[in-house]
Design a protein around this motif. Structure first.
Motif, mmCIF file in Angstrom:
data_model
loop_
_atom_site.group_PDB
_atom_site.id
_atom_site.type_symbol
_atom_site.label_atom_id
_atom_site.label_comp_id
_atom_site.label_asym_id
_atom_site.label_seq_id
_atom_site.Cartn_x
_atom_site.Cartn_y
_atom_site.Cartn_z
ATOM 1 N N CYS A 3 -17.146 45.800 -69.636
ATOM 2 C CA CYS A 3 -17.477 47.027 -68.911
ATOM 3 C C CYS A 3 -18.946 47.009 -68.466
ATOM 4 O O CYS A 3 -19.826 46.755 -69.277
ATOM 5 N N CYS A 6 -20.802 50.167 -70.695
ATOM 6 C CA CYS A 6 -21.031 50.136 -72.140
ATOM 7 C C CYS A 6 -20.904 48.734 -72.732
ATOM 8 O O CYS A 6 -21.233 48.537 -73.903
ATOM 9 N N CYS A 24 -12.202 49.967 -68.900
ATOM 10 C CA CYS A 24 -12.901 49.719 -70.160
ATOM 11 C C CYS A 24 -12.022 50.203 -71.313
ATOM 12 O O CYS A 24 -11.364 51.239 -71.213
ATOM 13 N N CYS A 27 -14.909 53.350 -72.988
ATOM 14 C CA CYS A 27 -15.605 54.504 -72.401
ATOM 15 C C CYS A 27 -14.873 55.115 -71.209
ATOM 16 O O CYS A 27 -15.410 56.010 -70.563
ATOM 17 N N HIS A 29 -14.424 54.001 -68.315
ATOM 18 C CA HIS A 29 -14.924 53.598 -67.000
ATOM 19 C C HIS A 29 -13.940 52.631 -66.335
ATOM 20 O O HIS A 29 -13.311 51.824 -67.006
HETATM 21 ZN ZN LIG Z 1 -17.201 51.049 -71.041
#
Ligand SMILES: [Zn+2]
Length: 276
Positions: A3, A6, A24, A27, A29
């Protein structure tokens, strides 16, 4: 694959025009693992992006008044939080949004990867927009506000860009972001056909929570946020109303060039303060 926010592991969830789109594991994303660097950014946002339609703009300059008004609208939202100071507008294009802030008492500069757009900001709008990207540019000063209006989806290294924004802000400086919400109802309904899935110009898809969590992790606190209005022309609104409600003559009374706001379900904005 990891990711870009993060650093956790991620896996491909679907592809668009052979571009793998990944989620991800930690998180929330979603991203396209862009392999391009800053030089490619200049190619993606070439002059065709701003005038060629498709994923970019059909005619960016014709959206002038709407963008200036958007800048003013955000300046008004910030008026309850801070006094106008020095602003850096990221992805400033030809400076219309920045002009809205300047009209409201802010002063500052923009940065824009497209050289023609940056030059137009200087020659036609009278504002200083530097050619370049936030990640690579050198600044001699610090800012009270960094604005990223419909920009963060384009960042090839969002973690680096946000950290750089943090460094470039004065203590208690503000970061203003408006972007598309990948967890919105429209995004869920349309799935991979959602209009914002258009790599390689758009490569990051955030949720409001995922963005806030990351920014909190690097030293920002969220102060306010919500859903902005989108603006469409009277002509566009009339055709949408006719499509939904039938061809009623009353819709012909809407002036073609009048701009009409409607609430955007799949956009969000938020303002964050740098923790000192
Ligand atoms: Zn992430």
């Amino acid at each position: 694959m990891f990711c870009p926010l993060c650093g956790s592991s991620a896996k491909t969830v679907f592809t668009i025009k052979q571009a793998p789109i990944a989620d991800c594991s930690e998180c929330s994303h979603r991203f396209y693992k862009a392999t391009h660097c800053a030089n490619t950014v200049t190619q993606i946002f070439d002059d065709n992006y701003f005038t060629g339609g498709g994923a970019g703009y059909s005619d960016y300059a014709s959206e002038k008044e709407m963008l200036i008004e958007r800048g003013r609208m955000y300046a008004k939202k910030l008026a309850g939080i801070t006094h106008p100071g020095r602003i850096l507008d990221v992805g400033a294009a030809c400076g219309f949004l920045l002009k809205g802030f300047v009209d409201a008492g802010w002063n500052g500069i923009g940065i824009e990867p497209n050289r023609s757009m940056a030059a137009m900001a200087r020659s036609e709008v009278g504002l200083n927009v530097l050619p370049g990207t936030l990640e690579n540019a050198q600044f001699e000063e610090r800012f009270d506000l960094i604005s990223m209006i419909q920009v963060v989806g384009h960042l090839f290294d969002p973690a680096m860009a946000f950290r750089r924004a943090h460094d470039l802000l004065n203590d208690e400086g503000l970061l203003l972001i408006e972007t598309w919400d990948r967890t919105s109802i429209s995004a869920r309904i349309f799935g991979k056909r959602w209009h914002e899935y258009s790599p390689p110009s758009v490569v990051q898809w955030f949720s409001a929570k995922g963005l806030s969590d990351f920014l909190s992790h690097i030293g920002f606190e969220r102060l306010a946020g919500g859903r902005p209005a989108k603006w469409i022309s009277g002509g566009h609104a009339a055709s949408l109303l006719k499509y939904k409600l039938g061809n009623k003559r009353i819709f012909d009374l809407i002036p073609e060039d009048m701009m009409i706001p409607y609430p955007a379900e799949d956009l969000f904005w938020a303002v964050y303060r740098k923790r000192s």
